[in-house]
Design a protein around this motif. Structure first.
Motif, PDB file in Angstrom:
ATOM      1  N   UNK A  18       0.892  -1.121   0.099  1.00 32.14           N
ATOM      2  CA  UNK A  18      -0.235  -0.270   0.145  1.00 32.14           C
ATOM      3  C   UNK A  18       0.498   0.989  -0.157  1.00 32.14           C
ATOM      4  N   UNK A  19       1.782   1.056   0.496  1.00 30.90           N
ATOM      5  CA  UNK A  19       2.697   2.361   0.540  1.00 30.90           C
ATOM      6  C   UNK A  19       3.406   2.545  -0.639  1.00 30.90           C
ATOM      7  N   UNK A  20       3.687   1.366  -0.716  1.00 29.00           N
ATOM      8  CA  UNK A  20       4.599   1.549  -2.351  1.00 29.00           C
ATOM      9  C   UNK A  20       3.719   1.621  -3.528  1.00 29.00           C
ATOM     10  N   UNK A  21       2.860   1.438  -3.562  1.00 24.78           N
ATOM     11  CA  UNK A  21       1.603   2.072  -4.533  1.00 24.78           C
ATOM     12  C   UNK A  21       1.120   3.248  -3.948  1.00 24.78           C
ATOM     13  N   UNK A  22       0.896   3.877  -2.384  1.00 22.67           N
ATOM     14  CA  UNK A  22       1.138   5.762  -2.653  1.00 22.67           C
ATOM     15  C   UNK A  22       2.484   6.187  -3.166  1.00 22.67           C
ATOM     16  N   UNK A  23       3.066   6.340  -3.164  1.00 19.11           N
ATOM     17  CA  UNK A  23       4.582   6.223  -2.852  1.00 19.11           C
ATOM     18  C   UNK A  23       4.640   7.024  -5.048  1.00 19.11           C
ATOM     19  N   UNK A  24       4.603   5.672  -5.954  1.00 17.64           N
ATOM     20  CA  UNK A  24       4.402   6.350  -6.717  1.00 17.64           C
ATOM     21  C   UNK A  24       3.350   6.743  -7.032  1.00 17.64           C
ATOM     22  N   UNK A  25       1.726   6.986  -6.928  1.00 17.03           N
ATOM     23  CA  UNK A  25       0.960   7.274  -6.668  1.00 17.03           C
ATOM     24  C   UNK A  25       0.991   8.484  -6.923  1.00 17.03           C
ATOM     25  N   UNK A  26       1.629   9.503  -5.972  1.00 13.95           N
ATOM     26  CA  UNK A  26       1.452  10.544  -5.419  1.00 13.95           C
ATOM     27  C   UNK A  26       3.131  11.071  -6.453  1.00 13.95           C
ATOM     28  N   UNK A  65      -4.884  13.424   7.198  1.00 16.10           N
ATOM     29  CA  UNK A  65      -3.703  11.856   5.838  1.00 16.10           C
ATOM     30  C   UNK A  65      -4.182  12.451   5.244  1.00 16.10           C
ATOM     31  N   UNK A  66      -5.476  11.790   3.915  1.00 12.68           N
ATOM     32  CA  UNK A  66      -5.423  12.221   3.379  1.00 12.68           C
ATOM     33  C   UNK A  66      -5.592  13.717   2.709  1.00 12.68           C
ATOM     34  N   UNK A  67      -6.334  14.807   3.574  1.00 18.39           N
ATOM     35  CA  UNK A  67      -5.949  15.823   2.928  1.00 18.39           C
ATOM     36  C   UNK A  67      -4.155  16.786   2.958  1.00 18.39           C
ATOM     37  N   UNK A  68      -3.586  16.223   3.534  1.00 13.72           N
ATOM     38  CA  UNK A  68      -1.726  16.547   3.908  1.00 13.72           C
ATOM     39  C   UNK A  68      -1.671  15.994   2.900  1.00 13.72           C
ATOM     40  N   UNK A  69      -2.133  14.252   2.333  1.00 15.34           N
ATOM     41  CA  UNK A  69      -1.129  14.059   1.201  1.00 15.34           C
ATOM     42  C   UNK A  69      -1.664  14.478  -0.282  1.00 15.34           C
ATOM     43  N   UNK A  70      -2.127  14.510  -0.217  1.00 13.81           N
ATOM     44  CA  UNK A  70      -3.119  15.668  -1.800  1.00 13.81           C
ATOM     45  C   UNK A  70      -2.868  16.800  -1.861  1.00 13.81           C
ATOM     46  N   UNK A  71      -2.104  17.696  -0.437  1.00 17.15           N
ATOM     47  CA  UNK A  71      -2.328  19.034  -0.953  1.00 17.15           C
ATOM     48  C   UNK A  71      -3.303  20.115  -0.416  1.00 17.15           C
ATOM     49  N   UNK A  72      -4.181  19.500   0.301  1.00 20.29           N
ATOM     50  CA  UNK A  72      -5.065  19.948   1.237  1.00 20.29           C
ATOM     51  C   UNK A  72      -6.646  21.028  -0.348  1.00 20.29           C
ATOM     52  N   UNK A  73      -5.845  21.981  -1.028  1.00 20.53           N
ATOM     53  CA  UNK A  73      -6.674  22.046  -2.062  1.00 20.53           C
ATOM     54  C   UNK A  73      -8.010  21.077  -2.355  1.00 20.53           C
ATOM     55  N   UNK A  74      -6.672  19.802  -3.315  1.00 16.14           N
ATOM     56  CA  UNK A  74      -7.530  19.324  -4.034  1.00 16.14           C
ATOM     57  C   UNK A  74      -8.665  18.382  -3.488  1.00 16.14           C
ATOM     58  N   UNK A  75      -9.030  18.292  -2.242  1.00 17.66           N
ATOM     59  CA  UNK A  75     -10.000  17.786  -1.862  1.00 17.66           C
ATOM     60  C   UNK A  75     -10.934  18.813  -1.405  1.00 17.66           C
ATOM     61  N   UNK A  84      11.124  17.054  -0.544  1.00 20.09           N
ATOM     62  CA  UNK A  84      10.917  17.915  -1.873  1.00 20.09           C
ATOM     63  C   UNK A  84       9.791  18.029  -2.357  1.00 20.09           C
ATOM     64  N   UNK A  85       9.409  18.753  -3.570  1.00 18.66           N
ATOM     65  CA  UNK A  85       7.654  18.833  -4.963  1.00 18.66           C
ATOM     66  C   UNK A  85       8.529  17.468  -5.109  1.00 18.66           C
ATOM     67  N   UNK A  86       7.351  16.563  -5.265  1.00 12.46           N
ATOM     68  CA  UNK A  86       7.263  15.901  -6.692  1.00 12.46           C
ATOM     69  C   UNK A  86       8.256  14.654  -6.543  1.00 12.46           C
ATOM     70  N   UNK A  87       8.258  13.827  -4.993  1.00 11.91           N
ATOM     71  CA  UNK A  87       8.731  13.256  -4.518  1.00 11.91           C
ATOM     72  C   UNK A  87       7.634  12.538  -3.317  1.00 11.91           C
ATOM     73  N   UNK A 141       1.388  11.753  -9.635  1.00  7.23           N
ATOM     74  CA  UNK A 141       0.042  12.957  -9.261  1.00  7.23           C
ATOM     75  C   UNK A 141       0.973  14.565  -9.606  1.00  7.23           C
ATOM     76  N   UNK A 142       1.702  14.593  -8.510  1.00  9.96           N
ATOM     77  CA  UNK A 142       2.670  15.812  -8.673  1.00  9.96           C
ATOM     78  C   UNK A 142       3.239  16.669  -9.570  1.00  9.96           C
ATOM     79  N   UNK A 143       3.629  15.779 -10.321  1.00 11.45           N
ATOM     80  CA  UNK A 143       3.943  15.802 -12.132  1.00 11.45           C
ATOM     81  C   UNK A 143       3.356  15.583 -12.783  1.00 11.45           C
ATOM     82  N   UNK A 144       2.204  15.371 -13.252  1.00 13.03           N
ATOM     83  CA  UNK A 144       1.152  14.717 -14.070  1.00 13.03           C
ATOM     84  C   UNK A 144       0.161  16.049 -13.730  1.00 13.03           C
TER      85      UNK A 144
END
Length: 482
Positions: free
Chosen positions: A133-141, A460-470, A341-344, A144-147
């Motif tokens: 789950x963490x590995x998938x979440x890592x590549x997912x973020x 957790x989801x607010x912080x992971x998705x940069x607040x505004x996205x939610x 860093x952003x994009x990590x 998302x951060x880059x695209x």
């Protein structure tokens, strides 16, 4: 009214991938003779729902508009957290849905907070699933951060737009090409990390699990003692190196492979990140040396490891740093907010926002001294206009505001000050362990009430998705505009 078939088509694909990925823990169950029906049932349910979404939206438009991008971002993480919790619910651990959802959300957001009280005796398949789950979440973020986030204008992420043609209508074609490269790089780093863990003493299973949570800067471990269980300098050094590699912008890897061989020493965000790491290690080491009145009594390895782990939001620990005194606890709280860093894969406010905010404050002071002076804010040789600056300041303000709201809600639930404030920080910054006896390095989140666990899951989801996205999804005018 926009057509959201594209969103639900992609959600269907994600659910199918999630369901198929449960085959891996099933194999582990057979290998370790710990077979139960939890993963089989969870996989079938996830695949069935995914296929339904997939088939009912086959005539999707093959493009993603701005409101669809926001909706997809929030629903993808929420749906994966829900379906990812099913193996915990159906397992022999007999977890309630609240505990299962908390563990799943902590995994997919790469937070690393856990409600499992005895990891040493937890079934191998569950430990592997948490890491996956963490590995998938890592590549997912990262993807998302880059695209997605650059065109969503979230908290200054538009500074990292890939090209001038990166418009909402062209997200999908562009993201496919970039995503393939990112997945290849991410997977390669994971395998190399696992290789070094193995040769430095970890078992094959431990090396695979820890490599996934290291690159994802997630921090889930197979043992109650976390990385400290191994008590190995080489393993800790490996973790430090690959945590840092997971915390730098992944677009830098693409640029490096594209011919920019100096990107890792020229990128302004990476340079500042390394400077903060070095300074933080020095300041904590200096404090402990003065406190103990001898530098020979301080374990430099422990200081370095825990500083890297906290700043990047990984959450691995080697010992109980809460015994170091009050100053390290406050300093670690600050590091939790900064992040990587952003994009990590790292979370937190992010290094680039701290850099730009520093320049903004510096310019405000200069304007007091030189009222007629003209002072521009630059980032990576590009001018930062008022629109970008407003976006970054509003993000930081909202970040701090939500932190205090979460702290207040946890305090209402009866948590003491240290536990409430550190739990709020660790949830919104996706760090993992908190401070204090309850949720500290040697503690556990299972002792919190269901109310607190749901509040922290939202954080957790607010912080992971940069607040505004939610949050933008709850504003009626956003939907009326589109």
């Amino acid at each position: 009214m926009s057509n959201y078939k594209t969103v639900f088509f992609i959600l269907g694909v994600l659910q199918i991938i999630l369901g198929l990925s449960m085959i891996v823990p099933i194999i582990a169950q057979f290998y370790y003779n710990q077979v139960d029906s939890g993963f089989i049932g969870s996989g079938l349910v996830s695949i069935i729902f995914g296929v339904l979404f997939f088939l009912s939206n086959l005539d999707y438009e093959k493009k993603l508009t701005l409101p669809q991008a926001f909706l997809l971002t929030a629903l993808s993480w929420l749906s994966i957290a829900i379906f990812g919790s099913l193996p915990f619910v159906f397992s022999d651990l007999s977890l309630s849905f609240t505990n299962a959802f908390f563990e799943s959300m902590s995994g997919i957001t790469t937070t690393g907070s856990t409600i499992l009280t005895n990891l040493n005796e937890t079934p191998k398949a569950i430990l592997l699933w948490r890491a996956m789950l963490q590995w998938l979440g890592g590549i997912g973020i990262i993807v998302m951060a880059i695209t997605l986030m650059p065109i969503m204008n979230i908290g200054g992420m538009q500074l990292f737009v890939i090209s001038n043609t990166h418009t909402p209508e062209k997200i999908l074609p562009k993201s496919k090409e970039i995503s393939i490269r990112l997945i290849a790089i991410y997977s390669s780093l994971t395998l190399v990390c696992a290789f070094f863990y193995k040769i430095f003493g970890m078992s094959f299973f431990d090396s695979i699990v820890h490599s996934m949570t290291t690159i994802a800067t997630g921090g889930f471990s197979n043992y109650n003692e976390s990385i400290g269980y191994f008590d190995s300098g080489f393993i800790e050094l490996t973790a430090i190196i690959f945590i840092i590699l997971g915390s730098v912008p992944f677009i830098a890897y693409i640029k490096y492979l594209g011919g920019d061989k100096k990107i890792f020493i020229s990128d302004t965000q990476i340079k500042t990140f390394i400077k903060i790491l070095i300074f933080s290690i020095f300041i904590i080491f200096l404090y402990l040396s003065v406190k103990n009145q001898s530098i020979f009594e301080i374990n430099f390895r422990e200081v370095s490891f825990n500083v890297v782990s906290i700043l990047t939001g990984t959450g691995y620990v080697t010992n109980d740093f809460s015994k170091w005194g009050q100053f390290p606890l406050i300093y670690f709280l600050i590091l939790m907010f900064i992040g990587g860093c952003a994009g990590s894969t790292a979370c937190g406010i992010k290094i680039f926002r701290v850099q730009i905010l520093y320049q903004f404050i510096s310019n405000q002071l200069k304007r007091i001294i030189y009222p007629r002076g003209i002072f521009n804010i630059k980032y990576d040789k590009n001018n930062v206009d008022e629109k970008f600056m407003a976006s970054i300041i509003s993000f930081i303000f909202l970040y701090i505001l939500i932190f205090f709201v979460i702290t207040a809600l946890l305090s209402v639930d009866g948590l003491d000050f240290i536990t409430a404030i550190s739990a709020a920080a660790t949830s919104i910054s996706n760090v993992g362990p908190g401070l204090g006896d309850i949720i500290g390095p040697n503690g556990n989140f299972s002792y919190l009430s269901n109310f607190s666990k749901w509040i922290l899951s939202i954080g957790m989801i607010l912080g992971r998705l940069e607040l505004f996205a939610v949050l933008v999804l709850f504003i009626p005018s956003f939907w009326r505009k589109y």
